[in-house]
Write an enzyme that holds these catalytic residues in place. Sequence first.
Site, PDB file in Angstrom:
ATOM      1  N   PRO A 124       0.822  -1.222   0.000  1.00  8.22           N
ATOM      2  CA  PRO A 124       0.000   0.000   0.000  1.00  8.22           C
ATOM      3  C   PRO A 124       0.855   1.271   0.000  1.00  8.22           C
ATOM      4  CG  PRO A 124      -0.879  -1.596   1.551  1.00  8.22           C
ATOM      5  CD  PRO A 124       0.448  -2.130   1.113  1.00  8.22           C
ATOM      6  N   TYR A 125       1.948   1.252   0.763  1.00  7.70           N
ATOM      7  CA  TYR A 125       2.848   2.413   0.808  1.00  7.70           C
ATOM      8  C   TYR A 125       3.475   2.659  -0.566  1.00  7.70           C
ATOM      9  CZ  TYR A 125       7.119   5.048   1.872  1.00  7.70           C
ATOM     10  OH  TYR A 125       8.145   5.963   1.874  1.00  7.70           O
ATOM     11  N   MET A 126       3.967   1.600  -1.192  1.00  6.49           N
ATOM     12  CA  MET A 126       4.597   1.750  -2.496  1.00  6.49           C
ATOM     13  C   MET A 126       3.583   2.207  -3.545  1.00  6.49           C
ATOM     14  SD  MET A 126       7.814   1.278  -2.400  1.00  6.49           S
ATOM     15  CE  MET A 126       9.228   0.344  -1.824  1.00  6.49           C
TER      16      MET A 126
END
Length: 208
Positions: A124-126
Site C-alpha cells: 500500500p505504501y509503495m
Amino acid sequence: MTTLVIGANGQIGKQFCALAKEAGTPIKAMIRNEEQATWFQERGIRTVVGDLEGEMEHAFEGCDQVVFTAGSGPHTGPDKTLLIDLFGAIRAADIASQKGLSRYIMVSAMRAEKPLEAPEKMRPYMAAKFAADAHLRHSDVSHVIVKPGRLTDEAPTLKFASSVDEAGDNQISRANVAYALLRVVQTPGLVNRDITLLDGKRPVDALL
C-alpha cells in the site's frame, strides 16, 4: 529562496532541517501542532503549524519551493497511508502549483513504480508513492523525486550510489538522505529528475 519542509518532525525531516540551518539555507518547518515546536525553536528554525489532513495552504506563503518528506509511519494502517503518503502529497503538489512555487522535491522510494514486487506489508505504501509521484510528474510545478532504498540509522558517510549494482546493497542511511536533500535544495537548476539514492562511494554531486 525559502523552502517549506513538510514532514519536518520526522526522522529525515529533522536531520535535513538541522543541516539546512547549519548551512544557512532558509527553511520553514511545517509541524502538526505547537507541541512539536520546541526542538525547532531551540535551534532557531522557523516553524508553521499545518495539517496534511486539514488546513495547510497558509504554510506555503513566502516559500519558493517545498520538500515533502512526510510519511504516515510504520505503525499506522493503509487508511493513513492513503491520507498522508498519497492524498497529502497530491494536495501539497496542487498547492505548490497554484502558488507558482519553483520546485517540489519529493522523498519517494526506490522501486515505487513496482508496488506489487514489494513485501506484502509495504505494497500500500509503495502504491501510494507510485501514484503521488505520477501526479507530481504531470503537475505544473517542476519536480525532483528522490528515491532512497531501505532506510537505516547508520552514521552519515556522505558517499552515494545510484543503483543496487553499483552499491552492492539496497540501503541508505537517513542521515545520507538528509544530506542529499540539502544538496538538491541548494541546486535550483536541477529539475524534472528522478534520483535513486543508496549508500555508495561517490560524492552526492556526482549523482546530481
